[in-house]
Design a protein around this motif. Structure first.
Motif, PDB file in Angstrom:
ATOM      1  N   ARG A   1       0.833  -1.215   0.000  1.00  0.00           N
ATOM      2  CA  ARG A   1       0.000   0.000   0.000  1.00  0.00           C
ATOM      3  C   ARG A   1       0.863   1.258   0.000  1.00  0.00           C
ATOM      4  O   ARG A   1       0.581   2.223  -0.709  1.00  0.00           O
ATOM      5  N   SER A   2       1.908   1.253   0.816  1.00  0.00           N
ATOM      6  CA  SER A   2       2.770   2.436   0.858  1.00  0.00           C
ATOM      7  C   SER A   2       3.547   2.571  -0.453  1.00  0.00           C
ATOM      8  O   SER A   2       3.831   3.673  -0.895  1.00  0.00           O
ATOM      9  N   ARG A   3       3.838   1.448  -1.096  1.00  0.00           N
ATOM     10  CA  ARG A   3       4.559   1.498  -2.375  1.00  0.00           C
ATOM     11  C   ARG A   3       3.669   2.000  -3.495  1.00  0.00           C
ATOM     12  O   ARG A   3       4.161   2.607  -4.447  1.00  0.00           O
ATOM     13  N   ILE A   4       2.360   1.730  -3.404  1.00  0.00           N
ATOM     14  CA  ILE A   4       1.457   2.213  -4.455  1.00  0.00           C
ATOM     15  C   ILE A   4       1.530   3.730  -4.515  1.00  0.00           C
ATOM     16  O   ILE A   4       1.674   4.319  -5.586  1.00  0.00           O
ATOM     17  N   ALA A   5       1.474   4.355  -3.352  1.00  0.00           N
ATOM     18  CA  ALA A   5       1.588   5.814  -3.311  1.00  0.00           C
ATOM     19  C   ALA A   5       2.957   6.237  -3.835  1.00  0.00           C
ATOM     20  O   ALA A   5       3.083   7.188  -4.609  1.00  0.00           O
ATOM     21  N   TYR A   6       3.982   5.484  -3.452  1.00  0.00           N
ATOM     22  CA  TYR A   6       5.337   5.793  -3.895  1.00  0.00           C
ATOM     23  C   TYR A   6       5.484   5.556  -5.398  1.00  0.00           C
ATOM     24  O   TYR A   6       6.084   6.364  -6.097  1.00  0.00           O
ATOM     25  N   SER A   7       4.894   4.470  -5.919  1.00  0.00           N
ATOM     26  CA  SER A   7       5.048   4.162  -7.344  1.00  0.00           C
ATOM     27  C   SER A   7       4.349   5.194  -8.218  1.00  0.00           C
ATOM     28  O   SER A   7       4.802   5.472  -9.327  1.00  0.00           O
ATOM     29  N   ASP A   8       3.241   5.774  -7.722  1.00  0.00           N
ATOM     30  CA  ASP A   8       2.594   6.853  -8.482  1.00  0.00           C
ATOM     31  C   ASP A   8       3.546   8.028  -8.644  1.00  0.00           C
ATOM     32  O   ASP A   8       3.663   8.603  -9.722  1.00  0.00           O
ATOM     33  N   GLU A   9       4.267   8.347  -7.576  1.00  0.00           N
ATOM     34  CA  GLU A   9       5.234   9.440  -7.656  1.00  0.00           C
ATOM     35  C   GLU A   9       6.375   9.079  -8.602  1.00  0.00           C
ATOM     36  O   GLU A   9       6.816   9.900  -9.402  1.00  0.00           O
ATOM     37  N   VAL A  10       6.838   7.846  -8.524  1.00  0.00           N
ATOM     38  CA  VAL A  10       7.933   7.405  -9.390  1.00  0.00           C
ATOM     39  C   VAL A  10       7.496   7.440 -10.853  1.00  0.00           C
ATOM     40  O   VAL A  10       8.240   7.876 -11.730  1.00  0.00           O
ATOM     41  N   ARG A  11       6.269   6.989 -11.116  1.00  0.00           N
ATOM     42  CA  ARG A  11       5.749   6.990 -12.481  1.00  0.00           C
ATOM     43  C   ARG A  11       5.724   8.415 -13.037  1.00  0.00           C
ATOM     44  O   ARG A  11       6.168   8.668 -14.158  1.00  0.00           O
ATOM     45  N   ASN A  12       5.226   9.338 -12.249  1.00  0.00           N
ATOM     46  CA  ASN A  12       5.205  10.739 -12.684  1.00  0.00           C
ATOM     47  C   ASN A  12       6.619  11.260 -12.924  1.00  0.00           C
ATOM     48  O   ASN A  12       6.872  11.981 -13.883  1.00  0.00           O
ATOM     49  N   GLU A  13       7.505  10.871 -12.034  1.00  0.00           N
ATOM     50  CA  GLU A  13       8.887  11.303 -12.169  1.00  0.00           C
ATOM     51  C   GLU A  13       9.514  10.724 -13.438  1.00  0.00           C
ATOM     52  O   GLU A  13      10.214  11.408 -14.180  1.00  0.00           O
ATOM     53  N   LEU A  14       9.221   9.449 -13.730  1.00  0.00           N
ATOM     54  CA  LEU A  14       9.775   8.809 -14.921  1.00  0.00           C
ATOM     55  C   LEU A  14       9.212   9.413 -16.207  1.00  0.00           C
ATOM     56  O   LEU A  14       9.934   9.598 -17.176  1.00  0.00           O
ATOM     57  N   LEU A  15       7.938   9.681 -16.221  1.00  0.00           N
ATOM     58  CA  LEU A  15       7.332  10.240 -17.431  1.00  0.00           C
ATOM     59  C   LEU A  15       7.799  11.668 -17.677  1.00  0.00           C
ATOM     60  O   LEU A  15       7.855  12.119 -18.824  1.00  0.00           O
ATOM     61  N   GLY A  16       8.170  12.356 -16.627  1.00  0.00           N
ATOM     62  CA  GLY A  16       8.591  13.743 -16.775  1.00  0.00           C
ATOM     63  C   GLY A  16      10.063  13.868 -17.120  1.00  0.00           C
ATOM     64  O   GLY A  16      10.489  14.829 -17.739  1.00  0.00           O
ATOM     65  N   ASP A  17      10.889  12.862 -16.775  1.00  0.00           N
ATOM     66  CA  ASP A  17      12.329  12.975 -16.972  1.00  0.00           C
ATOM     67  C   ASP A  17      12.848  11.702 -17.628  1.00  0.00           C
ATOM     68  O   ASP A  17      12.935  10.654 -17.011  1.00  0.00           O
ATOM     69  N   VAL A  18      13.233  11.789 -18.920  1.00  0.00           N
ATOM     70  CA  VAL A  18      13.667  10.625 -19.690  1.00  0.00           C
ATOM     71  C   VAL A  18      15.030  10.129 -19.210  1.00  0.00           C
ATOM     72  O   VAL A  18      15.296   8.941 -19.155  1.00  0.00           O
ATOM     73  N   GLY A  19      15.949  11.014 -18.857  1.00  0.00           N
ATOM     74  CA  GLY A  19      17.289  10.627 -18.423  1.00  0.00           C
ATOM     75  C   GLY A  19      17.261   9.788 -17.164  1.00  0.00           C
ATOM     76  O   GLY A  19      18.089   8.909 -16.976  1.00  0.00           O
ATOM     77  N   ASN A  20      16.354  10.048 -16.294  1.00  0.00           N
ATOM     78  CA  ASN A  20      16.243   9.330 -15.033  1.00  0.00           C
ATOM     79  C   ASN A  20      15.701   7.918 -15.257  1.00  0.00           C
ATOM     80  O   ASN A  20      15.900   7.052 -14.441  1.00  0.00           O
ATOM     81  N   SER A  21      15.012   7.697 -16.382  1.00  0.00           N
ATOM     82  CA  SER A  21      14.394   6.411 -16.668  1.00  0.00           C
ATOM     83  C   SER A  21      15.427   5.293 -16.778  1.00  0.00           C
ATOM     84  O   SER A  21      15.242   4.225 -16.222  1.00  0.00           O
TER      85      SER A  21
END
Length: 187
Positions: free
Chosen positions: A90-110
């Motif tokens: 459950r705590s990772r779901i909230a975290y993964s949403d943030e990671v997903r947004n971060e990944l979609l916004g920054d290609v180099g970090n992917s």
């Protein structure tokens, strides 16, 4: 035997307390610290699973008359472990949403994230391989010990059979001696 189990119990209690506190802190951490915390919690969950496996092995070695109490404890520990894993997901779901947004916004970090994910998976695979190898070694050692025990039992059986045969011979000789003495007394 039970002292080992109790030691594992204490380690499990300390580890689950740490995991619970870290899971509660995950949503409130900045993104960089969240990554570290999530990785740390995953490792601790693996350690807790290994402790449960060790405890389970200890319970199997306890005599059947005492095993019931320990089996009940194991069930509750496994339930606690399941609850921890659910809370972590459950705590990772909230975290993964943030990671997903971060990944979609920054290609180099992917690519860095993928690389970290691959390294993490490789590490898990290596840990699993080591555990399988250790389990195989234990099985081989157990088989060797069993074979030695069977050989010892076979030798002991032969000794008992030889001793029984000597007793029969001695009994027969005593019977003959008794008849000879009885015959001598009559004369």
């Amino acid at each position: 035997m039970s002292s080992d189990f109790e030691g594992f119990e204490q380690d499990f209690a300390v580890l689950t307390a740490e995991i619970t506190s870290k899971i509660a802190r995950v949503p409130r951490l900045p993104p960089d610290e969240k990554k570290q915390m999530v990785a740390n919690v995953e490792k601790q969950l693996e350690e807790a699973k290994e402790l449960l496996e060790q405890m389970d092995l200890e319970v199997r070695e306890i005599p059947p008359q005492s095993r019931g109490m320990y089996s009940n404890r194991m069930r509750s520990y496994k339930q606690e472990m399941g609850k921890l894993e659910t809370d972590f997901k459950r705590s990772r779901i909230a975290y993964s949403d943030e990671v997903r947004n971060e990944l979609l916004g920054d290609v180099g970090n992917s690519s860095e994230s993928q690389r970290a994910h691959l390294l993490d998976n490789t590490e898990r695979l290596e840990r699993s391989s080591r555990r399988l190898e250790a389990g195989y070694q234990i099985a081989v050692e157990t088989e060797q010990i069993g074979q030695e025990m069977l050989e010892n039992l076979s030798h002991d059986r032969e000794k008992i059979q030889r001793a029984r045969e000597r007793l029969r011979e001695t009994d027969a000789n005593l019977g003959k001696s008794s008849r000879v003495l009885t015959g001598m007394l009559r004369r």
